[in-house]
Design a protein around this motif. Sequence first.
Motif, PDB file in Angstrom:
ATOM      1  N   ALA A 136     -10.125   5.937   6.049  1.00 44.99           N
ATOM      2  CA  ALA A 136      -8.831   6.344   5.477  1.00 44.99           C
ATOM      3  C   ALA A 136      -7.952   6.789   6.638  1.00 44.99           C
ATOM      4  N   ARG A 137      -6.661   6.452   6.555  1.00 39.16           N
ATOM      5  CA  ARG A 137      -5.731   6.861   7.609  1.00 39.16           C
ATOM      6  C   ARG A 137      -4.951   8.093   7.166  1.00 39.16           C
ATOM      7  N   PHE A 138      -5.022   9.139   7.962  1.00 34.83           N
ATOM      8  CA  PHE A 138      -4.273  10.369   7.711  1.00 34.83           C
ATOM      9  C   PHE A 138      -3.079  10.410   8.667  1.00 34.83           C
ATOM     10  N   GLY A 141      -0.027  10.183   3.636  1.00 32.32           N
ATOM     11  CA  GLY A 141      -0.141   8.728   3.533  1.00 32.32           C
ATOM     12  C   GLY A 141       0.863   8.028   4.437  1.00 32.32           C
ATOM     13  N   GLN A 142       1.935   7.558   3.828  1.00 35.63           N
ATOM     14  CA  GLN A 142       2.947   6.832   4.614  1.00 35.63           C
ATOM     15  C   GLN A 142       3.418   7.704   5.778  1.00 35.63           C
ATOM     16  N   GLY A 143       3.578   7.053   6.939  1.00 33.26           N
ATOM     17  CA  GLY A 143       3.924   7.811   8.139  1.00 33.26           C
ATOM     18  C   GLY A 143       5.387   8.185   8.210  1.00 33.26           C
ATOM     19  N   TYR A 144       5.769   9.267   7.551  1.00 32.71           N
ATOM     20  CA  TYR A 144       7.112   9.804   7.755  1.00 32.71           C
ATOM     21  C   TYR A 144       7.026  11.320   7.766  1.00 32.71           C
ATOM     22  N   TYR A 182       0.768   9.169  15.345  1.00 34.74           N
ATOM     23  CA  TYR A 182       0.491  10.335  14.494  1.00 34.74           C
ATOM     24  C   TYR A 182      -0.456   9.978  13.354  1.00 34.74           C
ATOM     25  N   PHE A 183      -1.437   9.119  13.686  1.00 35.87           N
ATOM     26  CA  PHE A 183      -2.418   8.720  12.678  1.00 35.87           C
ATOM     27  C   PHE A 183      -3.825   9.034  13.166  1.00 35.87           C
ATOM     28  N   VAL A 184      -4.689   9.375  12.214  1.00 28.62           N
ATOM     29  CA  VAL A 184      -6.101   9.528  12.573  1.00 28.62           C
ATOM     30  C   VAL A 184      -6.946   8.844  11.503  1.00 28.62           C
ATOM     31  N   HIS A 208      -1.494   2.220  18.991  1.00 34.51           N
ATOM     32  CA  HIS A 208      -1.788   1.334  17.873  1.00 34.51           C
ATOM     33  C   HIS A 208      -1.794   2.036  16.513  1.00 34.51           C
ATOM     34  N   ASN A 209      -1.062   1.456  15.576  1.00 38.12           N
ATOM     35  CA  ASN A 209      -1.092   1.877  14.174  1.00 38.12           C
ATOM     36  C   ASN A 209      -2.004   0.908  13.438  1.00 38.12           C
ATOM     37  N   PRO A 210      -3.090   1.316  12.778  1.00 36.42           N
ATOM     38  CA  PRO A 210      -3.453   2.683  12.397  1.00 36.42           C
ATOM     39  C   PRO A 210      -4.499   3.356  13.289  1.00 36.42           C
ATOM     40  N   PHE A 267      -4.148  -4.518  11.727  1.00 32.83           N
ATOM     41  CA  PHE A 267      -2.773  -4.766  12.166  1.00 32.83           C
ATOM     42  C   PHE A 267      -1.818  -4.092  11.202  1.00 32.83           C
ATOM     43  N   PHE A 268      -0.659  -3.689  11.705  1.00 36.92           N
ATOM     44  CA  PHE A 268       0.383  -3.105  10.851  1.00 36.92           C
ATOM     45  C   PHE A 268       0.814  -4.170   9.843  1.00 36.92           C
ATOM     46  N   ASP A 269       0.753  -3.818   8.572  1.00 38.77           N
ATOM     47  CA  ASP A 269       0.870  -4.822   7.497  1.00 38.77           C
ATOM     48  C   ASP A 269       2.139  -5.672   7.538  1.00 38.77           C
ATOM     49  N   VAL A 326       0.829  -1.212   0.000  1.00 35.23           N
ATOM     50  CA  VAL A 326       0.000   0.000   0.000  1.00 35.23           C
ATOM     51  C   VAL A 326       0.865   1.263   0.000  1.00 35.23           C
ATOM     52  N   TRP A 327       2.060   1.166   0.606  1.00 34.01           N
ATOM     53  CA  TRP A 327       2.928   2.340   0.725  1.00 34.01           C
ATOM     54  C   TRP A 327       3.437   2.769  -0.641  1.00 34.01           C
ATOM     55  N   SER A 328       3.695   1.798  -1.531  1.00 33.98           N
ATOM     56  CA  SER A 328       4.181   2.216  -2.846  1.00 33.98           C
ATOM     57  C   SER A 328       3.048   2.626  -3.782  1.00 33.98           C
ATOM     58  N   GLY A 354      13.365   5.861  14.879  1.00 35.04           N
ATOM     59  CA  GLY A 354      12.703   6.536  13.754  1.00 35.04           C
ATOM     60  C   GLY A 354      11.517   7.355  14.204  1.00 35.04           C
ATOM     61  N   LYS A 355      10.695   6.763  15.087  1.00 37.73           N
ATOM     62  CA  LYS A 355       9.512   7.470  15.566  1.00 37.73           C
ATOM     63  C   LYS A 355       9.912   8.499  16.617  1.00 37.73           C
ATOM     64  N   ALA A 356      10.859   8.119  17.479  1.00 37.70           N
ATOM     65  CA  ALA A 356      11.234   8.992  18.593  1.00 37.70           C
ATOM     66  C   ALA A 356      11.890  10.283  18.112  1.00 37.70           C
ATOM     67  N   VAL A 403       6.381   1.206  19.453  1.00 34.04           N
ATOM     68  CA  VAL A 403       7.248   2.187  18.785  1.00 34.04           C
ATOM     69  C   VAL A 403       6.708   3.619  18.859  1.00 34.04           C
ATOM     70  N   TYR A 404       5.413   3.782  19.173  1.00 34.12           N
ATOM     71  CA  TYR A 404       4.862   5.142  19.308  1.00 34.12           C
ATOM     72  C   TYR A 404       4.716   5.529  20.785  1.00 34.12           C
ATOM     73  N   ASP A 405       5.514   4.905  21.655  1.00 33.15           N
ATOM     74  CA  ASP A 405       5.349   5.160  23.098  1.00 33.15           C
ATOM     75  C   ASP A 405       5.598   6.612  23.488  1.00 33.15           C
TER      76      ASP A 405
HETATM   77  N1  GLN Z   1       5.077   2.722   9.889  1.00 34.49           N
HETATM   78  C1  GLN Z   1       4.813   3.602   8.797  1.00 34.49           C
HETATM   79  C2  GLN Z   1       3.338   3.740   8.532  1.00 34.49           C
HETATM   80  O1  GLN Z   1       2.563   2.998   9.072  1.00 34.49           O
HETATM   81  C3  GLN Z   1       5.526   3.158   7.523  1.00 34.49           C
HETATM   82  C4  GLN Z   1       5.331   1.752   7.161  1.00 34.49           C
HETATM   83  C5  GLN Z   1       6.106   1.286   5.948  1.00 34.49           C
HETATM   84  O2  GLN Z   1       6.413   2.052   5.076  1.00 34.49           O
HETATM   85  N2  GLN Z   1       6.392   0.028   5.888  1.00 34.49           N
HETATM   86  O3  GLN Z   1       2.961   4.574   7.767  1.00 34.49           O
END
Ligand code: GLN
Length: 425
Positions: free
Chosen positions: A399-401, A45-48, A338-340, A189-191, A130-132, A28-30, A251-253, A220-222
């Motif tokens: 949809a996840r923002f 989209g992608q969480g960065y 950082y997702f809604v 929890h992501n997402p 669940f996180f993919d 989904v990220w690509s 990365g998240k911290a 990881v989002y603690d």
């Molecule tokens: N953890 C990030 C997210 O959920 C990126 C995941 C990824 O690119 N594999 O958006």
Amino acid sequence: MTTEKTDRSNLIPFSSRLREGRALAQDVWSIFNAANLPADCINLGQGYMNFAPPKWVTQGAEEALQSVAPNHYSHPKGRIRLREALSNFYSPRFGRKLDVDSEILVTSGQYSVFTAFLEQGDEVIMFEPFFDQYLPSVTFNGGKPVYVPLHPPSKDKAHPSSGDWTIDIKEVRAAITPRTKIIIVNTPHNPVGKVFTRKELEDIAAVAEEFNLLVMSDEVYDCLVFDNNEHVRIANLPGMWDRTVTVGSAGKAFAATGWRVGWLIGPPSILTPTLAATTRIVFCTNSPLQEAAACGLEQAEERKFFETQRDEYAERRAILTNVFDELGMVYSMPEGTYFVLLDISGVQFPEDYPFPPSVLGRGRDFRPCWFIALEVGVSTIPVSEFYCEEHANIGEAYARFAFCKDVDTLKRAADRLKNLKKYLK
Ligand code: GLN
């Protein structure tokens, strides 16, 4: 010669394990990647982040690159400076002195835990959505994913919170078989953005204890827990230290998702086999950025970095949730991450819209997400991707923002999102 016409583009068959865990489906990220979208589309989209890590953190990497040792292999357990910084930072948070040699392992993900503990056919319970990435981590190591739902908030709730996504512990129990080996917990929890309550974690802990399960707790989002919600670590519940491995991430911290520096915290009985696996998978994690992560953890407390960062994220969150409120759209107010999640089931789009093939043939939500990206100019992630195929319909409503973007970008996104009005039922 008869070989002239032979197709040589695919001589060697690849492993059947790639047919598992959706490894061959485009991720989904690509699909929702900036490269596939119009250049001026705002990427939520992608969480960065679209901002750099703090200078006092990256300086650690710059200094490392100018010296000799940190340009070379690290110890497979991780660089001692980072393990010491982790021990100092996390010992008070785990209520025990964490041993740098046997209770902390620096690595780049949770994959090696599954390699170390799964036998062919062992079952791994995960909450949906669940996180993919968990899926291939389980299947590549011979495991079988077993899904237990997080129940979405009821439709008549006008202002749900991520806490309204609930687990039914009876369903967790019902999912246990003699082959169950691991349960994955992810809090925050992501997402969904849910921060699991102490009661929920106690219930999960009781099941883990009764059926002798390993708990992989992805935290990881603690550092991103809002509104005075309490981040409870399942490893800290009575008896749970011995069966829990907790995952953390630089990365998240430190706004550095591309570093791939993370850590596992747990008892030697879990980390020693995991170290054996990770040493043979990647040997060690990149050294200079471990120095930077150490630098960050060493100074975070006195700079009050995580408190400030959390407040900044709360402000970013409000920019999005305010526009959703204005639109009268329903979202789950995230307690953490950082997702809604926004309910997009009311967004109307032409069925014959020119969707690319990568979007057709996936969950229905891939289409409204694509439509919103092109027509409104804001890209998001369709949530069905975080579900198994059987339950994808639950995720299709959302949809996840990602709001890990600077305030200006989020304000521009919010302005654009006002245009959603014309597509609402
Ligand atoms: N953890 C990030 C997210 O959920 C990126 C995941 C990824 O690119 N594999 O958006």
